[in-house]
Scaffold this active site. Sequence first.
Site, PDB file in Angstrom:
ATOM      1  N   GLN A  64       0.622  -1.266  -0.109  1.00 20.08           N
ATOM      2  CA  GLN A  64       0.086  -0.101  -0.116  1.00 20.08           C
ATOM      3  C   GLN A  64       0.657   1.275   0.060  1.00 20.08           C
ATOM      4  O   GLN A  64       0.650   2.013  -0.771  1.00 20.08           O
ATOM      5  CB  GLN A  64      -0.811   0.064   0.998  1.00 20.08           C
ATOM      6  N   ASP A  65       1.785   1.283   0.857  1.00 18.93           N
ATOM      7  CA  ASP A  65       2.358   2.497   1.341  1.00 18.93           C
ATOM      8  C   ASP A  65       3.960   2.236   1.577  1.00 18.93           C
ATOM      9  O   ASP A  65       4.169   1.211   2.354  1.00 18.93           O
ATOM     10  CB  ASP A  65       1.922   3.348   2.467  1.00 18.93           C
ATOM     11  N   PRO A  66       4.990   3.083   1.383  1.00 27.33           N
ATOM     12  CA  PRO A  66       6.359   2.814   1.695  1.00 27.33           C
ATOM     13  C   PRO A  66       6.341   2.856   3.319  1.00 27.33           C
ATOM     14  O   PRO A  66       5.673   3.710   3.992  1.00 27.33           O
ATOM     15  CB  PRO A  66       7.115   3.947   1.220  1.00 27.33           C
TER      16      PRO A  66
END
Length: 221
Positions: A64-66
């Site tokens: 989803q997201d770093p």
Amino acid sequence: MDVKMHSSWKPILNEEFQKPYFSELISFVKSEYTTKVCYPKGNQIFSAFDHCHFDEVKVVIIGQDPYHGPNQANGLCFSVNDGIPFPPSLHNIFKEIETDLGKPMPSTGNLERWADQGVFLLNATLTVRQSEAGSHQGKGWEKFTDAVIKQISAEKENVVFLLWGGFAQKKAALIDSSKHHILKSGHPSPLSANRGFWFGNKHFSQTNDFLKSKGLKQIEW
């Protein structure tokens, strides 16, 4: 910002690069990197594309997201830089590999070794502000990475898509299941894994069984 992406992706994604939203996205990212601390490093934003050439994609894992802590994110979903302790989700991924394939815990959480074998480790959002999870969501990255998934689906066949958790599972709508292999399970995060939605999914052996059945080289997880 040094955008590093292997040339094999450029004809596949050139149409996206020309779209107004992409120009706006890159302007936003450049501004953020100039004025804020952001992750991953500028030259690692497109690491997933650089380590895994389009022609060699065999497996896609969608994040989803770093990670938004110092020195964690390296442009590959779930992966961390060498020498960084394993975040909980990554630890649970390695635990499942240990149970599924009998492989011991690795010494590093850097997944470049997977990417170099054709595992495309794609975050839906490729950048983030330090300590602010989700801070670069809704700026155009999701539109771009959805287009990437669609192109892989359209241009390739016999790719294994590993969709972990509700967010990733929604991406199944972008994938032609008649010519690709989709495996779904809960997310490896403790919240999901400890409730029985991750451990025992055997996705790593199932992926290799599928690749073998198609005459493709298996992944050394």
